[in-house]
Design a protein around this motif. Sequence first.
Motif: not given
Length: 225
Positions: A77-79, A121-122, A147-151
């Motif tokens: 995904l983009p940030k 923003a992430h 998710s607890g992750l940077d998508l």
Amino acid sequence: MYTLSFAEEFNGGFDSSRWNDHIWYESSNPTINYAVENGTLKIWPQRDASGNFFNRTIDTDGKYAQTYGYFEMEAKLPKGKGTWPAFWLFAHPGDRRPEMDIMEAYAGGNGWGYTDASGIAHPTTYGATVWVGDYANHQAGFKMYDSGLDLSAAFHKYAVKWEPTKQTYYFDGKEVLTVNVAMPDPMYIILDLWFGSASGTPDGTTPTGKTNSYEVNYVRAWKFK
């Protein structure tokens, strides 16, 4: 259990025989902010000739639709504030708008991610939603999944198993939402990068250009045997 019915691996160029580059009620923005290259579809934030961020929709409307089965995308995904990438199944029969949002992310929104030291923003959380479409705002199910992750940092799999009276949503093979509702309409696939909604308004902190793409490795669909 399944038979492969649609597979887009993005190994060639943009295939206009199976994809449109705008949603049916709009015309295509002439500023190009998408490409198929190096095995992926990329859609990136870009300002058009008027200086504004604009929505880009890549869909199979009129070219491919299916009722029931398993639908999966692998994507990064983009940030950036205002970014609103999505993967959904949709139909517009008459006045009805049945819709199954497999993934919608809002990096700039409260509770949807974090802001790094550079003010960018992430996304870490995304939404899955079912809209029956019989009347306005008929929401049959919704889940914000953290998710607890940077998508935006790696590719992940987003999927739905669509049965006649049940839909089950998955993140990297893990079940995240089940909705028990009938959704009998044939639906087509949408991949889009829009702006706004819960993500806020994009601004000078929103990274533009191909290096900040909504990047899709593949989209596949299977029918039940």
